[in-house]
Design a protein around this motif. Structure first.
Motif, short mmCIF file in Angstrom:
data_model
loop_
_atom_site.label_atom_id
_atom_site.label_comp_id
_atom_site.label_asym_id
_atom_site.label_seq_id
_atom_site.Cartn_x
_atom_site.Cartn_y
_atom_site.Cartn_z
N VAL A 95 43.37 36.25 28.70
CA VAL A 95 43.00 36.83 27.67
C VAL A 95 42.14 35.18 27.52
O VAL A 95 43.24 34.22 26.67
N GLN A 96 41.16 34.64 27.81
CA GLN A 96 40.65 33.47 27.17
C GLN A 96 39.19 34.09 26.88
O GLN A 96 39.30 34.06 25.52
N CYS A 97 38.35 33.36 27.22
CA CYS A 97 36.79 33.85 26.52
C CYS A 97 37.23 35.04 26.21
O CYS A 97 36.28 35.43 25.13
N GLY A 98 37.82 35.90 26.81
CA GLY A 98 37.77 37.60 26.60
C GLY A 98 36.28 38.53 27.10
O GLY A 98 36.33 39.51 26.84
N PHE A 99 35.67 37.56 27.50
CA PHE A 99 34.44 38.23 27.52
C PHE A 99 34.92 39.30 28.91
O PHE A 99 34.22 40.89 28.63
N CYS A 100 35.60 39.35 29.96
CA CYS A 100 36.24 39.95 30.36
C CYS A 100 37.00 41.14 30.30
O CYS A 100 37.48 42.27 31.37
N THR A 101 38.09 41.15 29.37
CA THR A 101 38.73 42.36 29.38
C THR A 101 38.59 42.97 29.07
O THR A 101 39.19 44.28 29.21
N LEU A 131 35.31 40.63 37.34
CA LEU A 131 35.48 38.95 37.61
C LEU A 131 35.51 38.39 36.55
O LEU A 131 35.54 38.74 35.82
N CYS A 132 36.18 37.41 36.31
CA CYS A 132 37.27 36.32 35.60
C CYS A 132 36.68 34.98 35.69
O CYS A 132 37.69 34.52 36.78
N ARG A 133 35.86 34.38 34.81
CA ARG A 133 35.55 33.30 35.37
C ARG A 133 36.65 32.42 35.00
O ARG A 133 36.63 31.33 34.62
N CYS A 134 37.12 32.56 34.05
CA CYS A 134 38.40 31.85 33.40
C CYS A 134 39.44 31.39 33.72
O CYS A 134 40.13 30.40 34.41
N THR A 135 40.30 32.59 34.15
CA THR A 135 41.78 32.47 34.16
C THR A 135 42.57 32.07 35.60
O THR A 135 43.50 32.16 35.60
N GLY A 136 41.56 32.09 36.61
CA GLY A 136 42.12 31.88 38.10
C GLY A 136 42.87 33.53 38.33
O GLY A 136 43.54 33.04 38.73
S1 FES Z 1 38.69 35.76 30.09
FE1 FES Z 1 37.42 34.45 30.78
S2 FES Z 1 35.96 35.66 31.93
FE2 FES Z 1 37.64 36.18 31.65
#
Ligand code: FES
Ligand code: FES
Length: 156
Positions: A95-101, A131-136
């Protein structure tokens, strides 16, 4: 039109629903359930994933009227059932920005309900629409493996 359906186990209704309105809009803006996220509104990102009659769907692609008389479960309704998945996401750093979570939590809950011990290829295939733009994605794979292990341990 009036839409009446069951959401997270409770009867809900909304009036003046526009025929072209999405289930995602109905849930977020009319029923006060912001868990399903609105990122692309085109069925491309999976951030709006919910269950409709037990099937995981992109709520942005479902017309609100199609929910009439049906059962919807959102990520809010999975707070208990998907708690191990949520814990695994946090523990694995997925979980980074959490938008995809929220969408991923629903999709992973769905995957592990069908296949408690998925291989990496199965996980990648099941989550291909999220899709997740943060975690890879590596941390997300770790989270799914961890959730599967924890669920198996809890059952043994
Ligand atoms: S944690 Fe940011 S889009 Fe997945
Ligand atoms: S907002 Fe529904 S798939 Fe992206």
């Amino acid at each position: 039109m009036r839409v009446t359906c069951t959401v997270n186990g409770a009867p809900r209704e909304a009036d003046d629903v526009w025929p072209g309105e999405s289930l995602l809009y109905l849930l977020r803006e009319r029923l006060g359930l912001p868990g399903a996220k609105n990122a692309c509104e085109q069925g491309e990102c999976g951030s709006c994933t919910v269950y409709l009659d037990g099937q995981a769907v992109c709520a942005c692609l479902v017309a609100a009227g199609q929910a009439q008389g049906r059962e919807v479960v959102t990520v809010e309704g999975l707070a208990e059932a998907a708690a191990p998945v949520q814990r695994a996401f946090v523990a694995a750093g997925a979980v980074q920005c959490g938008f995809c979570t929220p969408g991923l939590v629903v999709a992973v809950h769905d995957l592990l309900s069908r296949d408690p011990a998925p291989g990496d290829a199965d996980i990648r295939e099941a989550l291909a629409g999220n899709l997740c733009r943060c975690t890879g994605y590596e941390q997300i794979l770790d989270a799914v493996r961890l959730a599967a292990r924890d669920l198996a341990a809890a059952e043994s």
